[in-house]
Enzyme design. Structure first.
Site, PDB file in Angstrom:
ATOM      1  N   LYS A 106     -11.821   0.089  -1.455  1.00  0.00           N
ATOM      2  CA  LYS A 106     -10.824   0.693  -2.344  1.00  0.00           C
ATOM      3  C   LYS A 106     -11.364   0.648  -3.778  1.00  0.00           C
ATOM      4  CE  LYS A 106      -7.180  -0.120   0.951  1.00  0.00           C
ATOM      5  NZ  LYS A 106      -8.083  -0.573   2.060  1.00  0.00           N
ATOM      6  N   SER A 123       0.792  -1.225   0.000  1.00  0.00           N
ATOM      7  CA  SER A 123       0.000   0.000   0.000  1.00  0.00           C
ATOM      8  C   SER A 123       0.823   1.274   0.000  1.00  0.00           C
ATOM      9  CB  SER A 123      -0.933   0.014   1.216  1.00  0.00           C
ATOM     10  OG  SER A 123      -0.194  -0.021   2.427  1.00  0.00           O
ATOM     11  N   HIS A 167      -5.228  -3.863  -2.333  1.00  0.00           N
ATOM     12  CA  HIS A 167      -4.917  -2.933  -3.417  1.00  0.00           C
ATOM     13  C   HIS A 167      -4.771  -3.617  -4.774  1.00  0.00           C
ATOM     14  CE1 HIS A 167      -4.351   0.499  -0.697  1.00  0.00           C
ATOM     15  NE2 HIS A 167      -3.895  -0.411   0.144  1.00  0.00           N
TER      16      HIS A 167
END
Length: 401
Positions: free
Chosen positions: A247, A184, A212
């Site tokens: 995300k 990240s 991610h």
């Protein structure tokens, strides 16, 4: 001195120490989710600090689904095992399993809870957990809390992982290897194919945090499944997959995906799942809609990849010293905390919001600007940022590496 005043003195001393070291964190207040323009503390800024990689936090279909989901109840009213597991949760889990190519999935209220709960359920005293030194805080804390012997290796160091696997074998017990798929703060990917092979040789279990990677990368067969799929691995190779819905999916919450046995086991033994009120139905409905948009609009992911390539190409032309990263996370290391804060402040004055990341989030001496890209950014907006960045670096250029 009274206990209350003693507490206040201690707290103020620790806060003052953090301010003196230029490590004090301050909240920024946004009027709404950035998309990518945002009102920040009353001023409009172009944001390059959001994890909303596909721009789904502001997608009208996703918002409409959340609003409709609220009709099912403002909250789940109880834990999943009591009466807080609703049909919308099951539909979301089925969709996650489909997208990841796994047998089943289980939703958690946050990625932190998913990681801590899963690690503590799978290993304990007499076992081993092996972690990359740059793992996310939730993986680090899970390793600390589970009671297993905690072994770490240098970032993406396969020789180091091999040595720790050998140590774990000598210790006895089960061994879990926990890593981020995409890091990240660095934006780089773990060498998952090689790690999976090492785990096979040593009968270790590989757990990958896809916070991610999920929705951003994948394989031709599973284009949204994350770095595991990108590495050509399946459920047997990386049996424990964690992903987040806050995300690329633009909502909140998280999941673990894997075999039916793994999911059934976590329902029985993952304490943060068992003893927490279920995900609000509006969030589950919004996340489900976001996943459907991901599948329906593959051009979003394609546009994000084009933006990443454009950003790096233009940054190279401007001779900006970026870290190697093929993900939406594009760090620019300055090392010095003062430099990071000064450049971030200058960018904000010019109308750009970029994350200034300092210890303890990253190791000492690696303070950085964390630039994140979205499918919703235009090339003109990216070019504006890069021009402002090149000008703002000014006296700090020599510290960048």
């Amino acid at each position: 001195m009274s206990p209350i005043s003693s507490l206040e003195v201690t707290l103020r001393q620790r806060l003052d120490e953090r301010r003196q070291r230029n490590l004090y964190r301050e909240l920024k207040t946004l009027a709404a989710a950035p998309g990518p323009l945002a009102q920040v503390d009353g001023r409009e800024l172009l944001t390059f600090s959001s994890n909303d990689y596909l721009g789904l936090a502001t997608h009208p279909d996703v918002i409409a689904a959340q609003q409709a989901g609220a009709e099912l109840g403002a909250g789940a009213t109880a834990s999943h095992l009591v009466n807080g597991h609703l049909q919308i949760h099951r539909q979301l889990e089925d969709k996650i399993a489909e997208i990841t190519g796994r047998d089943a999935a289980l939703v958690f209220s946050s990625g932190y809870m998913a990681n801590v709960g899963t690690i503590c359920a799978l290993v304990g005293r007499g076992d081993n957990v092996i972690s990359d030194r740059l793992n996310h805080a939730s993986l680090i804390d899970g390793a600390r809390l589970c009671g297993a012997t905690s072994l770490r290796f240098a970032h993406n160091d396969l020789d180091g992982l091999q040595r720790q696997l050998q140590r774990a074998a000598a210790n006895g017990g089960q061994t879990l290897v926990a890593v981020d798929g995409v890091y990240s703060m660095d934006g780089d990917c773990a060498p998952l194919a090689e790690m999976a092979e090492l785990c096979r040789r040593h009968s270790a279990w590989l757990m990958v945090d896809e916070a991610h990677g999920f929705g951003v990368m994948g394989s031709p067969q599973l284009p949204l499944a994350g770095s595991i799929a990108l590495a050509g691995l399946g459920q047997d190779d990386a049996p424990v997959m964690m992903g987040t819905l806050g995300k690329a999916a633009g909502n909140a919450g998280a999941f673990v995906a894997g075999s039916r046995a793994l999911i059934d086991y976590l329902v029985q033994f993952a304490r943060p799942y068992i003893y927490t009120t279920g995900m609000p139905p509006a969030v589950a409905a919004g996340a489900l809609a976001a996943l459907e948009v991901m599948q329906r609009e593959p051009e979003r992911s394609a546009r994000l990849q084009r933006n990443i390539e454009f950003f790096r190409r233009r940054a190279a032309q401007l001779q900006l010293p970026l870290v190697e990263s093929a993900s939406p996370i594009q760090p620019l290391l300055l090392g010095d905390e003062n430099a990071v804060m000064a450049v971030a402040a200058e960018l904000q004055q010019r109308g750009f919001l970029v994350g200034a990341i300092r210890p303890p989030t990253v190791p000492a001496g690696t303070a950085r600007l964390r630039i994140t890209l979205s499918a919703n950014h235009s090339e003109a907006q990216i070019d504006q940022l890069l021009t402002a960045l090149a000008e703002s670096l000014g006296p700090w250029a020599e510290t960048a590496s």
